[in-house]
Design a protein around this motif. Structure first.
Motif, PDB file in Angstrom:
ATOM      1  N   UNK A  52       0.848  -1.191   0.000  1.00  0.00           N
ATOM      2  CA  UNK A  52       0.000   0.000   0.000  1.00  0.00           C
ATOM      3  C   UNK A  52       0.887   1.245   0.000  1.00  0.00           C
ATOM      4  N   UNK A  53       0.696   2.114  -0.961  1.00  0.00           N
ATOM      5  CA  UNK A  53       1.447   3.371  -1.009  1.00  0.00           C
ATOM      6  C   UNK A  53       0.980   4.253   0.144  1.00  0.00           C
ATOM      7  N   UNK A  54       1.913   4.654   1.015  1.00  0.00           N
ATOM      8  CA  UNK A  54       1.530   5.435   2.195  1.00  0.00           C
ATOM      9  C   UNK A  54       2.191   6.814   2.242  1.00  0.00           C
ATOM     10  N   UNK A  55       3.070   7.109   1.275  1.00  0.00           N
ATOM     11  CA  UNK A  55       3.740   8.414   1.276  1.00  0.00           C
ATOM     12  C   UNK A  55       4.165   8.777  -0.142  1.00  0.00           C
ATOM     13  N   UNK A  56       3.905  10.019  -0.539  1.00  0.00           N
ATOM     14  CA  UNK A  56       4.248  10.486  -1.886  1.00  0.00           C
ATOM     15  C   UNK A  56       4.762  11.926  -1.825  1.00  0.00           C
ATOM     16  N   UNK A  57       5.459  12.328  -2.889  1.00  0.00           N
ATOM     17  CA  UNK A  57       5.897  13.712  -3.061  1.00  0.00           C
ATOM     18  C   UNK A  57       5.663  14.124  -4.506  1.00  0.00           C
ATOM     19  N   UNK A  58       5.291  15.378  -4.704  1.00  0.00           N
ATOM     20  CA  UNK A  58       5.050  15.904  -6.051  1.00  0.00           C
ATOM     21  C   UNK A  58       6.199  16.796  -6.499  1.00  0.00           C
TER      22      UNK A  58
END
Length: 217
Positions: A52-58
């Motif tokens: 499960x993806x739990x952290x992202x940055x744009x």
């Protein structure tokens, strides 16, 4: 291996994928919507490794932390391509980092997958971009590859147990691990996850991870 073979809601979700049109939006709009989605890789045995993806940055071409900020080069060419492809870079000459190209062609725009929670494995096994890439065996050979099951590596939508994730469940904060553009609040993470790479100041680690409960595992 966290493979699921029985007919469960998770098994059904793993067979699905986000279409290219999903990624055809600015990275800062898309990044929070990727939280709760599933990164899936088909292993040589046919089993599925997923988390499960739990952290992202744009990242966007008009700000200095983006790889395409200064110019277009052979090494960042993928970031200028069509949305819905993986952009895999090597950080500090040793670590791979996995991004998804977003928005539109000829404009460097992407979302970095910073952390994932892998059911059945230690909580922080993929708590960071390099650890995530290592766990899933993602390297430069996956660069420019379409985010699609036919390629063996894809992103599935949020499963039923996570479909109700809302903005209140996420923490929006500044990006980390960069020397420029730190002021932009373009990092998001799932507040209830213990697999986040680094929590915002004052945000305490939750006493337990809701993941298994919400997924019904």
């Amino acid at each position: 291996m966290n493979s699921i073979t029985q007919a469960t809601p998770i098994a059904t979700t793993l067979s699905q994928f986000l279409p290219q049109s999903f990624f055809a939006r600015p990275a800062e709009q898309l990044a929070p919507e990727l939280i709760g989605c599933l990164l899936v890789k088909r292993q040589p045995t046919g089993e599925l490794l997923w988390g499960v993806i739990v952290e992202t940055e744009a990242y966007s071409q008009d700000e200095p932390a983006c790889h395409g900020y200064r110019r277009r080069t052979p090494s960042n060419e993928t970031l200028f391509g069509e949305p819905g492809r993986f952009y895999v870079v090597v950080s500090y000459g040793i670590h791979h980092c996995v991004n998804v190209v977003t928005h539109r062609p000829d404009w460097a725009n992407g979302v970095l997958l910073r952390a994932a929670a892998i059911p059945g494995e230690p909580e922080r096994l993929a708590a960071g971009p390099a650890l995530l890439a290592r766990c899933f065996g993602i390297d430069r050979s996956h660069d420019a590859q379409q985010v699609h099951p036919d390629q063996g590596l894809w992103i599935a939508p949020r499963p039923p147990g996570l479909a109700a994730l809302a903005a209140a469940d996420l923490v929006q904060t500044s990006r980390i691990g960069i020397s420029q553009g730190q002021d932009l609040p373009w990092r998001w993470y799932w507040r209830a996850s213990r697999s986040v790479s680094r929590r915002a100041r004052g945000d305490r680690q939750p006493p337990y991870d809701e993941l298994m409960f919400l997924l019904g595992l």
